[in-house]
Enzyme design. Structure first.
Site, PDB file in Angstrom:
ATOM      1  N   CYS A 167      27.062 -31.855  24.490  1.00  0.00           N
ATOM      2  CA  CYS A 167      28.421 -30.927  23.836  1.00  0.00           C
ATOM      3  C   CYS A 167      28.647 -30.894  22.478  1.00  0.00           C
ATOM      4  CB  CYS A 167      29.225 -31.983  24.630  1.00  0.00           C
ATOM      5  SG  CYS A 167      31.029 -31.762  24.018  1.00  0.00           S
ATOM      6  N   VAL A 205      34.453 -35.960  26.802  1.00  0.00           N
ATOM      7  CA  VAL A 205      33.725 -36.386  25.364  1.00  0.00           C
ATOM      8  C   VAL A 205      33.876 -35.505  25.004  1.00  0.00           C
ATOM      9  CG1 VAL A 205      31.736 -38.139  27.054  1.00  0.00           C
ATOM     10  CG2 VAL A 205      31.023 -35.118  25.575  1.00  0.00           C
ATOM     11  N   TYR A 224      33.771 -20.464  25.201  1.00  0.00           N
ATOM     12  CA  TYR A 224      34.273 -20.440  26.216  1.00  0.00           C
ATOM     13  C   TYR A 224      34.893 -19.453  26.736  1.00  0.00           C
ATOM     14  CZ  TYR A 224      31.899 -25.186  24.900  1.00  0.00           C
ATOM     15  OH  TYR A 224      31.029 -26.282  25.064  1.00  0.00           O
TER      16      TYR A 224
END
Length: 327
Positions: A46, A112, A174
């Protein structure tokens, strides 16, 4: 991209889930600065968690703040622990169990990084930019290395830069990958590559984003750039939402990191800064973005990509120096 939250607005624009735990460590927060009290949960895959891991490593907080990682793949149950990557505090099977332990009424998808208070047995914060700032500023008294990523005299500029790169670049990959309309997709792609072009020009004359010193803004940028060719570049080249072919002129602007001389050498420079290399796990990155739910149906073999991260970068000739020991 399986580490994002699949939400779009009525125009097909991707919307990222808001972080729900927003407390702070330090004199202005509800939690004290105390060695051994806190634990960080991350995924090596991530990018949001990566900026926190880099801050912890650069500051030398390994002994003061413990850290553990989750399995790189993420499935329907969310981030999970495994025999290889267990939860060291409670033996949980899934990260969501920690969220429920902190707040039984919590909603939304567990994300996270997580900054956990071992004494109060709760989540202090799950917003990456804020955790990065806490480790950098509040954690400075616990640090074993004299690294300041938010130096006096640069703070307004660092805050502006972090904000300026967030929407088109950090979140832009994204926005492109999860857009549900052609217009939203095109806006995201245009914003992304316009921003990359801009910062490639900026970095032609200065070593770091803020000028002559490594800051939090560079960690935020690096976390996206180091992943770009392996996983993000497939999104604008593969998922055009209409019938345009690969010979369409618009594809000419969809470049790789390797096509940007300054951004590529900048990425190498940051990677070669003391302690950064140990925070990069390309195996976890590729495994995560190839897991179910990811839109990255590879048009290339990620193993064939080589950014030459250990090659000479030549950026030491520019004005600027790293307090983290990179020449």
């Amino acid at each position: 991209m399986a580490d994002a939250d699949l939400e779009t607005d009525e125009d097909g624009e991707f919307e990222r889930q808001e972080s729900v735990f927003r407390d702070w460590i330090g004199p202005d927060g509800d939690f004290p600065v105390e060695a051994g009290r806190y634990h960080i949960y991350i995924s090596r895959a991530c990018p949001w968690a990566h900026r926190v891991a880099m801050t912890r490593a650069l500051k030398g907080l390994d002994d003061a703040i413990s850290l553990s990682i989750v399995q790189p793949e993420r499935y329907d149950e969310g981030w999970e622990f495994s025999d290889e990557y267990p939860d060291p505090l409670y033996g949980a099977d899934y990260l969501r169990e920690l969220y429920v332990r902190a707040d039984p009424d919590v909603t939304g998808r567990p994300t996270v990084p997580v900054l956990w208070d071992k004494e109060e047995k709760t989540i202090v914060n799950n917003e990456s930019a804020e955790i990065m700032r806490m480790l950098d500023v509040a954690g400075h008294e616990l640090a074993t290395r004299d690294v300041d990523l938010y130096p006096e005299g640069y703070r307004d500029g660092v805050d502006r830069l972090i904000g300026d790169i967030y929407d088109p670049i950090n979140n832009g990959v994204y926005r492109a990958g999860f857009a549900e309309s052609q217009a939203a997709y095109d806006r995201a792609v245009d914003n992304l590559f316009d921003a990359l072009d801009h910062y490639d020009d900026v970095l032609a004359d200065q070593r770091y984003l803020a000028g002559d010193v490594l800051t939090e803004a560079d960690l935020a940028m690096f976390a996206t750039l180091v992943r770009f060719d392996h996983v993000y570049h497939t999104i604008p080249t593969t998922f055009a939402k209409d019938d345009r072919g690969v010979d369409d002129p618009r594809f000419e602007k969809w470049k790789r990191l390797q096509d940007y001389d300054n951004l590529l050498n900048y990425t190498r420079d940051i990677y070669q800064t003391d302690s950064i290399d140990r925070t990069v796990n390309m195996d976890h990155i590729v495994r995560h973005y190839a897991s179910p739910g990811s839109p990255n149906l590879y048009t290339h073999d990620p193993d064939d990509i080589d950014l030459g991260l250990t090659k000479p970068h030549g950026r030491g000739e520019l004005s600027g120096s790293s307090t983290a020991g990179n020449d």
